[in-house]
Design an enzyme around this catalytic site. Structure first.
Site, short mmCIF file in Angstrom:
data_model
loop_
_atom_site.label_atom_id
_atom_site.label_comp_id
_atom_site.label_asym_id
_atom_site.label_seq_id
_atom_site.Cartn_x
_atom_site.Cartn_y
_atom_site.Cartn_z
N MET D 1 0.83 -1.21 0.00
CA MET D 1 0.00 0.00 0.00
C MET D 1 0.86 1.26 0.00
O MET D 1 1.85 1.35 0.68
CB MET D 1 -0.87 0.01 1.25
CG MET D 1 -2.07 -0.89 1.12
SD MET D 1 -3.29 -0.19 0.02
CE MET D 1 -3.95 1.08 1.09
N CYS D 2 0.40 2.20 -0.72
CA CYS D 2 1.17 3.41 -0.94
C CYS D 2 0.39 4.58 -0.35
O CYS D 2 -0.51 4.41 0.45
CB CYS D 2 1.41 3.60 -2.42
SG CYS D 2 2.02 2.11 -3.24
N ARG D 3 0.74 5.74 -0.74
CA ARG D 3 0.10 6.97 -0.28
C ARG D 3 0.15 7.97 -1.40
O ARG D 3 1.14 8.02 -2.12
CB ARG D 3 0.90 7.55 0.90
CG ARG D 3 0.54 7.00 2.25
CD ARG D 3 -0.72 7.69 2.75
NE ARG D 3 -1.31 7.01 3.89
CZ ARG D 3 -2.14 5.99 3.78
NH1 ARG D 3 -2.43 5.46 2.61
NH2 ARG D 3 -2.68 5.46 4.85
#
Lengths: 311, 311, 311, 311
Positions: D1-3
């Site tokens: 998961m990234c941002r």
């Protein structure tokens, strides 16, 4: 041996027109730099750096990378967007076992001052400790890498009053500090026995460039009275612009106006008449108003004969 | 704050079994190191390094990278192939503005000696010049980066006779040089006013580890008589091996044999009884025959009470 | 255009003796590769990779980097430690806008198979989709990069039965799969109109090398019946060893034993008689017992005249 | 998961005020992103990218790096210089074995369009071939990396007419193409059996953002009618500006003017009332004139109850 380029003009140029689009740009020089003195390391593939100013009186911006310039996507994309009227660019070949690291990429900055170097200080290891001990604490602690070039910058800074706190400097002041830097290096090299006119002589190639965002001072210099220094050329005119779609660029010369000055290790265009070789052991000043002055560096390596005959 | 691990055994271990396969390996500690003292920089993502020896009496090999350990394909592939009976490993979080550069990645080597550090020298900038002036020319010039840790290594080297030319060292000699290194740092920090018991006090966390490929000496140390040092644990047994397929590892203890010693900033297994906390301000020696000795460092920061009560 | 090297012998060689110490090593070829056909990109500075096997029947190990080989400290340190009897090495120059990325560095592996390529598939973009649709799901999903070379490997894999699950392959099987790979590429290139004998003709240079850790199959191939392919040489003897301290290496030929075979884009020694040019459009097999066989690739580009007269 | 983070305003903001100076910036989110749904990979240290536009109707500029954002000097220096009224920023954690490579860093661009994604397409491997076969040749060949996110962008592009040649798009057009992209992905995931309401169900988290330099369309979406999507917040006001010297920022709200809209995976300020959670399975449009519209995505995963009760 590395390569550098500096550009100063009255109006901003798109970096791409200087760095990535010209067929004979400094990026291409990474591949093929025929005029180099030293053939041991023929490729400038050990990183590069560009520095540019957007407005006088502010600190410049620097972008460096240890990846070769020619395949750096970020450089290519930035160059298509950034415009500047004062640009430094440098491609690097490691020498003397110096590590490939971002902290060893030119240019460096300190306050508003920006510095790069093409060449090397011969026997630097033998004067490094001496040089460090001559620096004040703040400049000493600002050194991030291990290159002779960054240490020479530190020495240059120590020749100035309040180098960090000031927005600008007169070009006379930068000129004098540059001369004192070279003189001080020579004095230490002599003391350390590096430069011994009678016997072995480890050469220093000191093509330095410095700017405060307004004036530029650079040198073509070698610690020898006979040999030529590393090559350095300049060109001036009204506009540095593409001639064709094929990447061929010219220095336009409309109305004898001098709106652009370029100094580079190697000519950026195929038109030889655009470029003048800066003589060996000469200091060049570009004033804020784009006047160009050349001054012989009259120390023990000065040789009027070489000045008049060689490039 | 960083993290380190060292492993010494009678027979080689596959690096993967130490570094990449354990669920709670130092690689995973890059993500999640709960025992750290300093919470300002919670991620050890600024590079890593591993060092290993194949045979006693030869120089070790070092692999470093400025990319995070957890996504480094080269590390993962090498770890599946390389076996060694003496391994150093380190993950790094930059502190104090030190650049992310390979030259700033632990471990370093000099001759057959290998060094790494978890922690930092508080107020290092105020003693850096003093430290450099105490080094002989060869060690001075060997420094490639800008970290306090590498400079501490240089100081340690200057406590040894002929550190480059020798194949091995007695562990007593390494032990003494380590104590002298810490004592010398303390002396300079005191002189510089960094460590002032009455007033402000900038702490140093000196978890050092050094090996010549045969003996290992490491410390858990802090310049305080009250606070705990950065965590450091050790475990010994007959084999460090996987318990299950899920990445769970154990220190096996067959026949009370001591064939493996591991020292690490954080336990590598979930079995708490496998791990002993090394007390604060203690030096640990692993002899070539795998005997482990602990020695209190009895200087002004020694506190018998802390020794007996804290981890 | 890139450069490659492969080495197979009866006993392991230190990688340094193959890769970093020879004055004319593949690392130096990064700088100066005079025999290249294509002069547009004269520097192999866009990454490199090495692959090696420690024992037959196991997967090899790969080390790749997007940094130039010549300044890679990790490569230099590993090369001083790792020994292997079967080595692949590759230096890369990006072509056709392919990104500099580790996933685009040769060699690649799949199960026990290892692959590298010197050259390029002309008009690859016009057959890429066709190629992908011919792959089974597992091979299709294994592709990590964007190079024509990796896609050619995927095609090669799809010519083998169970390429992932098997420990070894007969050299006849690898030989046949290689021929079928080239034939299939040619068929698609013809269909896409890339190779049009009558009109424009975008050339493919297909110097491929593959191994399962025991046999090696490689090609020197071009999609032309007139032009020479990219250069490829081989040498065999009893030992590849240093002649002097200055980096000069020789292929020793004691007792006519054939214990070492080297294939390289350019000779690794200055002794011309050590090296034989592999003729254009020929496939070379090195058997597990180090016998070398050459086979003409008799397709529409086969030209007996070129075979007998050119290098 | 990234941002991710996107910013659009009437007047340019210095990138530093958005990316590097705020105490709770996306750079700091690299360390500590508490709102993430997936805890397996807690650190966004696998590269980052920023994209920005200087003027409407031109292509944006992109700067990406595989080094962690928090220690990237180039990012810090550029952020102090570059101003823009439309900014995309993304930090990355690798998932599903995808390589850390610049070609896998968000955002991507194609013509004037820029795209980034926070989340992942569950079971992407099972629809990858299907997706590729739906692309036209030019878009197919433009794919440089291996991420599901870039492939989703390619699919989005194929929903537009002439995506490369046009300077701008209406926001309605981008809106419709986004809905069709999600619908198409869902259709293929259903067909491939990835999304099976009755049995196992591999979730897709589709927080997409796209802009043509004038309008912005983004989504907060999950392939589930029960679970919340990956977090996404927005804030609007008259200016995003520092409150104190300590890195605390606020969204100022003078005169109820809406001159700035920010959308981010996590609030950028500590003032909770500045931020509204975008409901799950909602599409958000920012028009060229900075009006913000929210539209429920009414497909089989639409759940009015979740819309009204959850964040």
């Amino acid at each position: 041996m590395c390569r550098f380029l500096l550009y100063k003009s009255n109006s901003p140029i798109l970096l791409a027109d200087l760095l990535t689009r010209p067929a004979h740009s400094i990026i291409m020089q990474s591949f093929n730099d025929k005029l180099r003195l030293d053939n041991r390391q023929p490729v400038n593939g050990d990183g590069f750096g560009i520095g540019w100013f957007d407005e006088p009186g502010t600190q410049g911006c620097i972008f460096t990378s240890t990846l070769p310039a020619w395949s750096n996507l970020n450089l290519q994309r930035l160059a298509e967007k950034v415009k500047s009227a004062l640009v430094f660019a440098h491609v690097r070949a490691t020498t003397g076992g110096t590590a490939t690291a971002e902290s060893n990429c030119h240019p460096w900055q300190y306050g508003n001052l920006m510095w790069m170097h093409n060449g090397n200080i011969g026997g630097f290891r033998r004067i490094k400790r001496r040089l460090l001990s001559a620096l004040n604490e703040e400049i000493f602690l600002s050194i991030q890498g291990t290159t002779d070039s960054e240490h020479a910058f530190a020495l240059f800074l120590s020749m100035l009053e309040n180098p960090k706190g000031r927005a600008d400097f007169s070009y006379q002041e930068l000129h004098q500090a540059m001369l004192r830097t070279i003189a001080q290096l020579n004095e230490w090299l002599d003391e350390a026995g590096v430069t011994d006119e009678d016997g072995d002589h480890e050469l220093s190639l000191l093509n330095f460039a410095v700017t405060d965002g307004q004036s530029v001072v650079c040198t073509r210099y070698i610690t020898s009275s006979e040999l030529p220094a590393a090559s350095l050329f300049y060109s001036s005119g009204s506009e540095f612009r593409p001639e064709t779609d094929s990447g061929s660029y010219r220095m336009a010369k409309a109305n004898k106006r001098e709106d652009v000055v370029v100094v580079a290790s190697e000519p950026l265009t195929y038109e030889k008449s655009d470029w003048l070789a800066i003589p060996t052991n000469v200091l060049l000043v570009i004033t804020p108003k784009l006047n160009v002055h050349l001054y012989p560096i009259r120390d023990k390596y000065w040789n009027p004969h070489r000045f008049h005959t060689t490039s």
